[in-house]
Design a protein around this motif. Structure first.
Motif, short mmCIF file in Angstrom:
data_model
loop_
_atom_site.label_atom_id
_atom_site.label_comp_id
_atom_site.label_asym_id
_atom_site.label_seq_id
_atom_site.Cartn_x
_atom_site.Cartn_y
_atom_site.Cartn_z
N LEU A 189 0.82 -1.22 0.00
CA LEU A 189 0.00 0.00 0.00
C LEU A 189 0.85 1.27 0.00
O LEU A 189 0.35 2.35 -0.27
N ARG A 190 2.13 1.12 0.28
CA ARG A 190 3.02 2.29 0.38
C ARG A 190 3.04 3.08 -0.92
O ARG A 190 3.14 2.52 -2.01
N GLY A 191 2.94 4.38 -0.79
CA GLY A 191 2.95 5.26 -1.95
C GLY A 191 1.57 5.54 -2.48
O GLY A 191 1.33 6.58 -3.11
N ARG A 192 0.62 4.64 -2.22
CA ARG A 192 -0.76 4.86 -2.63
C ARG A 192 -1.49 5.71 -1.58
O ARG A 192 -2.38 6.47 -1.90
N TYR A 193 -1.08 5.51 -0.34
CA TYR A 193 -1.63 6.28 0.78
C TYR A 193 -0.45 6.75 1.63
O TYR A 193 0.59 6.11 1.66
N ALA A 194 -0.64 7.86 2.34
CA ALA A 194 0.30 8.20 3.40
C ALA A 194 -0.01 7.28 4.57
O ALA A 194 -1.15 7.22 5.03
N ILE A 195 0.97 6.51 5.02
CA ILE A 195 0.74 5.53 6.08
C ILE A 195 1.59 5.88 7.29
O ILE A 195 2.80 6.12 7.17
N VAL A 196 0.94 5.93 8.45
CA VAL A 196 1.64 6.14 9.71
C VAL A 196 1.32 4.97 10.62
O VAL A 196 0.15 4.62 10.82
N ILE A 197 2.33 4.33 11.18
CA ILE A 197 2.14 3.18 12.05
C ILE A 197 2.80 3.42 13.40
O ILE A 197 3.96 3.83 13.46
N VAL A 198 2.03 3.20 14.46
CA VAL A 198 2.60 3.17 15.81
C VAL A 198 2.93 1.72 16.12
O VAL A 198 2.10 0.83 15.92
N THR A 199 4.14 1.47 16.57
CA THR A 199 4.52 0.10 16.89
C THR A 199 5.47 0.07 18.09
O THR A 199 6.30 0.96 18.26
#
Length: 260
Positions: A202-212
């Motif tokens: 999905l990277r590049g299609r949406y701005a993705i932010v993940i807390v881990t």
């Protein structure tokens, strides 16, 4: 501290001097960060450091907490998301959230994905709705596993499948940003690997932010990492630099396991 890079586009989201309070308690202190579409951005840090609180501010999930207050500015495509003219329902369609524990609706698999497009008027008829559901499930890597049982309850799926269903549900309303709050913490290693593969797709299609909480996961899935400690963003940069050559001593201590 703000890192500004030469990107092909303007940052999808931008925060400036964002502080978050619960009553008199300051949970997040003056965070400024640019979030691009090109990369997956990971927030890491010890429990209680403010990373999930800050993530939730990016689509105004903190509005549901009476004592919460947000100071500073958070922009989506240059628009202040806390301005009185902002439609919060539309904002949460544009900035989707995937939670720590999978939370499918007690509806069929089909209806879980169709719900958002239906209430937002994204499909003109049943055929178009079916196309959106299939496309979303395919993007979430779930279509082949559920295509023959779309009328079964979403809650009957395995934990990993439920989380991918929740991602499909978020994708179905055509978001621009996907926020993920520890999306793999309740999953087994095999399901976790599938979610990580999906994030990469999905990277590049949406701005993705993940807390881990998993530094290994941050290293695997992200290209940019922000380290939070005691409510402040201590350091933000290329993931490889954060893990191999951090500039801040606190970051180095956390990465090497001295605390956290």
């Amino acid at each position: 501290m703000v890192i500004q890079e030469k990107l092909s586009t303007e940052p999808k989201m931008r925060t400036r001097d964002v502080s978050i309070f619960y009553g008199d308690k300051k949970a997040v202190d003056s965070v400024s960060i640019d979030i691009p579409t090109e990369f997956v951005t990971a927030f890491i840090g010890p429990s209680g450091c403010g990373k999930s609180t800050f993530l939730r501010a990016l689509n105004r999930m903190n509005d549901t907490i009476a004592s919460a207050r947000v100071d500073g500015r958070i922009e989506l495509d240059g628009e202040d998301i806390y301005h009185s003219s902002m439609d919060v329902v539309q904002l949460r369609a544009r900035v989707g959230m995937v939670f720590q524990k999978p939370n499918p609706f007690p509806k069929s698999i089909f209806e879980n994905v169709a719900y958002g497009p239906r209430i937002h008027g994204l499909a003109e008829g049943r055929t178009e709705l079916q196309e959106i559901v299939e496309k979303s499930l395919r993007r979430a890597g779930l279509w082949e596993e559920v295509k023959d049982r779309l009328e079964e309850s979403g809650t009957a799926l395995s934990g990993g499948q439920q989380q991918r269903l929740c991602i499909a549900r978020a994708i179905a309303v055509q978001p621009e940003v996907i926020l993920m709050d520890e999306p793999c913490s309740a999953l087994d290693p095999i399901a976790t690997a599938k979610i990580e593969e999906l994030i990469d797709e999905l990277r590049g299609r949406y701005a993705i932010v993940i807390v881990t909480h998993s530094m290994q996961q941050a290293a695997r899935v992200s290209q940019r990492t922000a380290f939070f400690h005691l409510g402040r963003m201590v350091e933000y940069g290329h993931t490889s630099d954060i893990f191999t050559n951090p500039t801040e001593e606190r970051t180095k201590d956390y990465i090497t396991g001295r605390y956290g």
